[in-house]
Enzyme design. Sequence first.
Site, PDB file in Angstrom:
ATOM      1  N   GLU A   8       0.812  -1.213   0.000  1.00  0.00           N
ATOM      2  CA  GLU A   8       0.000   0.000   0.000  1.00  0.00           C
ATOM      3  C   GLU A   8       0.846   1.264   0.000  1.00  0.00           C
ATOM      4  O   GLU A   8       1.965   1.268   0.478  1.00  0.00           O
ATOM      5  CB  GLU A   8      -0.907   0.012   1.246  1.00  0.00           C
ATOM      6  CG  GLU A   8      -1.949  -1.089   1.187  1.00  0.00           C
ATOM      7  CD  GLU A   8      -2.879  -1.120   2.392  1.00  0.00           C
ATOM      8  OE1 GLU A   8      -4.045  -1.464   2.224  1.00  0.00           O
ATOM      9  OE2 GLU A   8      -2.429  -0.815   3.510  1.00  0.00           O
ATOM     10  N   CYS A  39       3.416   8.581   1.512  1.00  0.00           N
ATOM     11  CA  CYS A  39       3.962   7.600   2.449  1.00  0.00           C
ATOM     12  C   CYS A  39       4.215   6.314   1.652  1.00  0.00           C
ATOM     13  O   CYS A  39       3.285   5.673   1.175  1.00  0.00           O
ATOM     14  CB  CYS A  39       2.927   7.397   3.558  1.00  0.00           C
ATOM     15  SG  CYS A  39       3.470   6.282   4.837  1.00  0.00           S
ATOM     16  N   CYS A  63       6.417  -6.852   7.093  1.00  0.00           N
ATOM     17  CA  CYS A  63       7.612  -6.431   7.825  1.00  0.00           C
ATOM     18  C   CYS A  63       8.027  -7.580   8.732  1.00  0.00           C
ATOM     19  O   CYS A  63       7.169  -8.257   9.297  1.00  0.00           O
ATOM     20  CB  CYS A  63       7.311  -5.186   8.664  1.00  0.00           C
ATOM     21  SG  CYS A  63       8.754  -4.517   9.511  1.00  0.00           S
ATOM     22  N   CYS A  93       6.686  -5.191  15.608  1.00  0.00           N
ATOM     23  CA  CYS A  93       6.433  -4.260  16.709  1.00  0.00           C
ATOM     24  C   CYS A  93       5.011  -4.543  17.188  1.00  0.00           C
ATOM     25  O   CYS A  93       4.108  -4.746  16.370  1.00  0.00           O
ATOM     26  CB  CYS A  93       6.590  -2.810  16.259  1.00  0.00           C
ATOM     27  SG  CYS A  93       8.266  -2.456  15.699  1.00  0.00           S
ATOM     28  N   CYS A 138       1.877  -2.556  15.826  1.00  0.00           N
ATOM     29  CA  CYS A 138       1.818  -2.260  14.391  1.00  0.00           C
ATOM     30  C   CYS A 138       1.130  -3.384  13.608  1.00  0.00           C
ATOM     31  O   CYS A 138       1.533  -4.548  13.699  1.00  0.00           O
ATOM     32  CB  CYS A 138       3.237  -2.052  13.855  1.00  0.00           C
ATOM     33  SG  CYS A 138       3.288  -1.825  12.072  1.00  0.00           S
ATOM     34  N   GLY A 184       6.877  -1.919   6.033  1.00  0.00           N
ATOM     35  CA  GLY A 184       8.244  -2.430   5.982  1.00  0.00           C
ATOM     36  C   GLY A 184       9.284  -1.580   6.678  1.00  0.00           C
ATOM     37  O   GLY A 184       9.041  -0.434   7.040  1.00  0.00           O
ATOM     38  N   GLU A 185      10.447  -2.194   6.870  1.00  0.00           N
ATOM     39  CA  GLU A 185      11.576  -1.516   7.506  1.00  0.00           C
ATOM     40  C   GLU A 185      12.578  -1.167   6.391  1.00  0.00           C
ATOM     41  O   GLU A 185      13.266  -2.043   5.859  1.00  0.00           O
ATOM     42  CB  GLU A 185      12.205  -2.461   8.548  1.00  0.00           C
ATOM     43  CG  GLU A 185      13.549  -2.012   9.077  1.00  0.00           C
ATOM     44  CD  GLU A 185      13.593  -0.549   9.548  1.00  0.00           C
ATOM     45  OE1 GLU A 185      12.824  -0.156  10.416  1.00  0.00           O
ATOM     46  OE2 GLU A 185      14.432   0.211   8.998  1.00  0.00           O
ATOM     47  N   SER A 193      11.895   5.496  15.163  1.00  0.00           N
ATOM     48  CA  SER A 193      10.737   5.054  15.945  1.00  0.00           C
ATOM     49  C   SER A 193      11.219   4.648  17.325  1.00  0.00           C
ATOM     50  O   SER A 193      11.522   3.481  17.568  1.00  0.00           O
ATOM     51  CB  SER A 193      10.063   3.872  15.238  1.00  0.00           C
ATOM     52  OG  SER A 193       9.521   4.307  14.014  1.00  0.00           O
ATOM     53  N   LEU A 194      11.271   5.604  18.233  1.00  0.00           N
ATOM     54  CA  LEU A 194      11.813   5.336  19.569  1.00  0.00           C
ATOM     55  C   LEU A 194      10.745   4.663  20.448  1.00  0.00           C
ATOM     56  O   LEU A 194      10.943   3.570  20.952  1.00  0.00           O
ATOM     57  CB  LEU A 194      12.317   6.653  20.187  1.00  0.00           C
ATOM     58  CG  LEU A 194      13.118   6.505  21.470  1.00  0.00           C
ATOM     59  CD1 LEU A 194      14.389   5.697  21.238  1.00  0.00           C
ATOM     60  CD2 LEU A 194      13.458   7.874  22.051  1.00  0.00           C
ATOM     61  N   HIS A 195       9.653   5.353  20.646  1.00  0.00           N
ATOM     62  CA  HIS A 195       8.458   4.810  21.304  1.00  0.00           C
ATOM     63  C   HIS A 195       8.581   4.459  22.783  1.00  0.00           C
ATOM     64  O   HIS A 195       7.568   4.192  23.435  1.00  0.00           O
ATOM     65  CB  HIS A 195       7.906   3.570  20.579  1.00  0.00           C
ATOM     66  CG  HIS A 195       7.599   3.784  19.139  1.00  0.00           C
ATOM     67  ND1 HIS A 195       6.963   4.900  18.678  1.00  0.00           N
ATOM     68  CD2 HIS A 195       7.851   3.019  18.036  1.00  0.00           C
ATOM     69  CE1 HIS A 195       6.823   4.806  17.351  1.00  0.00           C
ATOM     70  NE2 HIS A 195       7.368   3.695  16.946  1.00  0.00           N
ATOM     71  N   ASN A 245      -3.026   4.212  16.709  1.00  0.00           N
ATOM     72  CA  ASN A 245      -4.165   3.892  15.849  1.00  0.00           C
ATOM     73  C   ASN A 245      -4.547   2.432  16.059  1.00  0.00           C
ATOM     74  O   ASN A 245      -3.775   1.543  15.718  1.00  0.00           O
ATOM     75  CB  ASN A 245      -3.803   4.111  14.378  1.00  0.00           C
ATOM     76  CG  ASN A 245      -3.682   5.579  14.063  1.00  0.00           C
ATOM     77  OD1 ASN A 245      -4.578   6.363  14.346  1.00  0.00           O
ATOM     78  ND2 ASN A 245      -2.553   5.966  13.505  1.00  0.00           N
ATOM     79  N   CYS A 299      -1.112   5.674  10.324  1.00  0.00           N
ATOM     80  CA  CYS A 299       0.149   5.003  10.688  1.00  0.00           C
ATOM     81  C   CYS A 299      -0.113   3.652  11.316  1.00  0.00           C
ATOM     82  O   CYS A 299      -0.925   3.551  12.230  1.00  0.00           O
ATOM     83  CB  CYS A 299       0.902   5.786  11.755  1.00  0.00           C
ATOM     84  SG  CYS A 299       1.543   7.328  11.233  1.00  0.00           S
TER      85      CYS A 299
HETATM   86  N1  SAH Z   1       9.386   0.398   9.801  1.00  0.00           N
HETATM   87  C1  SAH Z   1       9.603   1.792   9.928  1.00  0.00           C
HETATM   88  C2  SAH Z   1       8.714   2.628   9.060  1.00  0.00           C
HETATM   89  C3  SAH Z   1       7.280   2.227   8.924  1.00  0.00           C
HETATM   90  S1  SAH Z   1       6.258   2.439  10.341  1.00  0.00           S
HETATM   91  C4  SAH Z   1       9.506   2.215  11.376  1.00  0.00           C
HETATM   92  O1  SAH Z   1       9.041   1.432  12.186  1.00  0.00           O
HETATM   93  O2  SAH Z   1       9.929   3.319  11.680  1.00  0.00           O
HETATM   94  C5  SAH Z   1       5.943   4.198  10.375  1.00  0.00           C
HETATM   95  C6  SAH Z   1       5.586   4.726  11.784  1.00  0.00           C
HETATM   96  O3  SAH Z   1       4.279   4.316  12.186  1.00  0.00           O
HETATM   97  C7  SAH Z   1       6.525   4.221  12.863  1.00  0.00           C
HETATM   98  O4  SAH Z   1       6.933   5.225  13.739  1.00  0.00           O
HETATM   99  C8  SAH Z   1       5.655   3.209  13.548  1.00  0.00           C
HETATM  100  O5  SAH Z   1       6.134   2.921  14.810  1.00  0.00           O
HETATM  101  C9  SAH Z   1       4.329   3.889  13.537  1.00  0.00           C
HETATM  102  N2  SAH Z   1       3.210   2.992  13.853  1.00  0.00           N
HETATM  103  C10 SAH Z   1       3.125   1.676  13.610  1.00  0.00           C
HETATM  104  N3  SAH Z   1       1.931   1.185  14.044  1.00  0.00           N
HETATM  105  C11 SAH Z   1       1.257   2.215  14.565  1.00  0.00           C
HETATM  106  C12 SAH Z   1      -0.048   2.344  15.153  1.00  0.00           C
HETATM  107  N4  SAH Z   1      -0.870   1.309  15.249  1.00  0.00           N
HETATM  108  N5  SAH Z   1      -0.425   3.568  15.577  1.00  0.00           N
HETATM  109  C13 SAH Z   1       0.397   4.625  15.430  1.00  0.00           C
HETATM  110  N6  SAH Z   1       1.629   4.567  14.880  1.00  0.00           N
HETATM  111  C14 SAH Z   1       2.065   3.377  14.453  1.00  0.00           C
HETATM  112 FE1  SF4 Z   2       7.846  -2.998  10.908  1.00  0.00          FE
HETATM  113 FE2  SF4 Z   2       7.863  -0.345  11.420  1.00  0.00          FE
HETATM  114 FE3  SF4 Z   2       5.640  -1.848  11.845  1.00  0.00          FE
HETATM  115 FE4  SF4 Z   2       7.763  -2.136  13.435  1.00  0.00          FE
HETATM  116  S1  SF4 Z   2       6.498  -0.291  13.202  1.00  0.00           S
HETATM  117  S2  SF4 Z   2       6.542  -3.800  12.525  1.00  0.00           S
HETATM  118  S3  SF4 Z   2       9.445  -1.863  11.996  1.00  0.00           S
HETATM  119  S4  SF4 Z   2       6.600  -1.452   9.860  1.00  0.00           S
END
Ligand code: SAH
Ligand code: SF4
Length: 418
Positions: free
Chosen positions: A122, A135, A142, A146, A149, A217-218, A271-273, A350, A393
């Site tokens: 997508e 985007c 991926c 995480c 995600c 994806g990463e 993506s620190l989180h 989300n 996201c």
């Molecule tokens: N793999 C890469 C890029 C894709 S994810 C990464 O992880 O950085 C893009 C962003 O969306 C990242 O910061 C990810 O942590 C965030 N993200 C993933 N799932 C999410 C969700 N359910 N709600 C909000 N942000 C989310």
């Molecule tokens: Fe992959 Fe980024 Fe989602 Fe983590 S947040 S599973 S690295 S797409």
Amino acid sequence: MADTTLMSIPGQVDPVPVARDITPREDGRVDLIGLPKDRIRELFEEAGLDQKQAKLRAKQVFHWLYHRGVTDFEAMTDIAKTMRPWLAERFFIGRPDVVEAQHSTDGTRKWLLRTSDGHEFEMVFIPDADRGTLCVSSQVGCTLNCRFCHTGTMRLVRNLTPGEIVGQVMLARDALGEWPKGNMKFDFGADLDVEEDSAEYTSDGRLLTNIVMMGMGEPLYNFDNVKGALKLVMDGDGLALSKRRITLSTSGVVPMMDRCGEEIGVNLAVSLHAVTKEIRDEIVPLNKKYGIEELLEACAAYPGASNARRITFEYVMLKDKNDTDEHARELVRLIKHYKLPAKVNLIPFNPWPGATYECSTPERVKRFSEIVFEHGISAPVRTPRGRDIDAACGQLKTAAEKKSRAQRDREAAEAAQS
Ligand code: SAH
Ligand code: SF4
């Protein structure tokens, strides 16, 4: 046909590099999208042009493909009419197939795309008053899982090729009608159509102004292909988008970060989180391999980062998990400790069906943001966009993958019967 092989899911953290080579399509023609100018020149030589001809034609074709977005050799007006069928017999100008295009009530658009070997992925376009952000996905699925995600729960993973990555940007320009017209500056000989294309191209008022590698994806687990695609996007004779308008987001693949800065040179988002090992280990399992200190050291050393080009720290707000005042203060401490030119992007979580987390309350998100901001670090809250079409996201997961197992089994049985 595919020009990568399928990746099996290689455990949580280890990527499987997939060699790319050119695989001709079933009709024998080679898709040029994704190839750099030198590779196009080599192919023209292999197909029988002499060196000088191959070089000139590669330059012309490259410009038509990536700068002008043409999809038909017949439209390449500075190439002799007799030469165009010769090209069309041997080469092809592809785009990812569009399976479905959706429009959100807030203007966000999402496209479900398909690779030539049938994998779905997508891309999302997010228009704002002063910019439009595409985007872009780097992989189908991926490997990193995480916990918050949706993409991380996909079963199939394959690296997208440079053509499939740059193809997303090209498709968006097609859909938005944003290919420049411009004048060709070649020496026109006889036998050429030269009248058209007189309109000058300007970048003013464009809809697509920014690119974020934040789709599925990463990107740093598909480094070579992402690099190849972004080079075409940044090439002044290609899509001509400035590296300052491109941001690559990584979950923290530390060994590749330096190369990302050196060899691609785009803005970095991380993506620190979470700010403690315990919590980050849980929500971003890659943390077990590359911990917070290592990650922040790599950020401090990121080539090109400065106060004018800050690193963005993405922080997804998860209720009762990573959202306390202490977490906010620790985030500030870490950023100051490593002297990072940083901004923080707070992302309301989300939700998706089956997710085990909830989003922090709006009051909590606001307080967290204030604490970071009070210490002089910008910490805006990202407004979720395109929620009604699952384009926000972390919600990217293709329609096929969203189907239940029972439904897939039923469909497979039906297909087998017929
Ligand atoms: N793999 C890469 C890029 C894709 S994810 C990464 O992880 O950085 C893009 C962003 O969306 C990242 O910061 C990810 O942590 C965030 N993200 C993933 N799932 C999410 C969700 N359910 N709600 C909000 N942000 C989310
Ligand atoms: Fe992959 Fe980024 Fe989602 Fe983590 S947040 S599973 S690295 S797409």
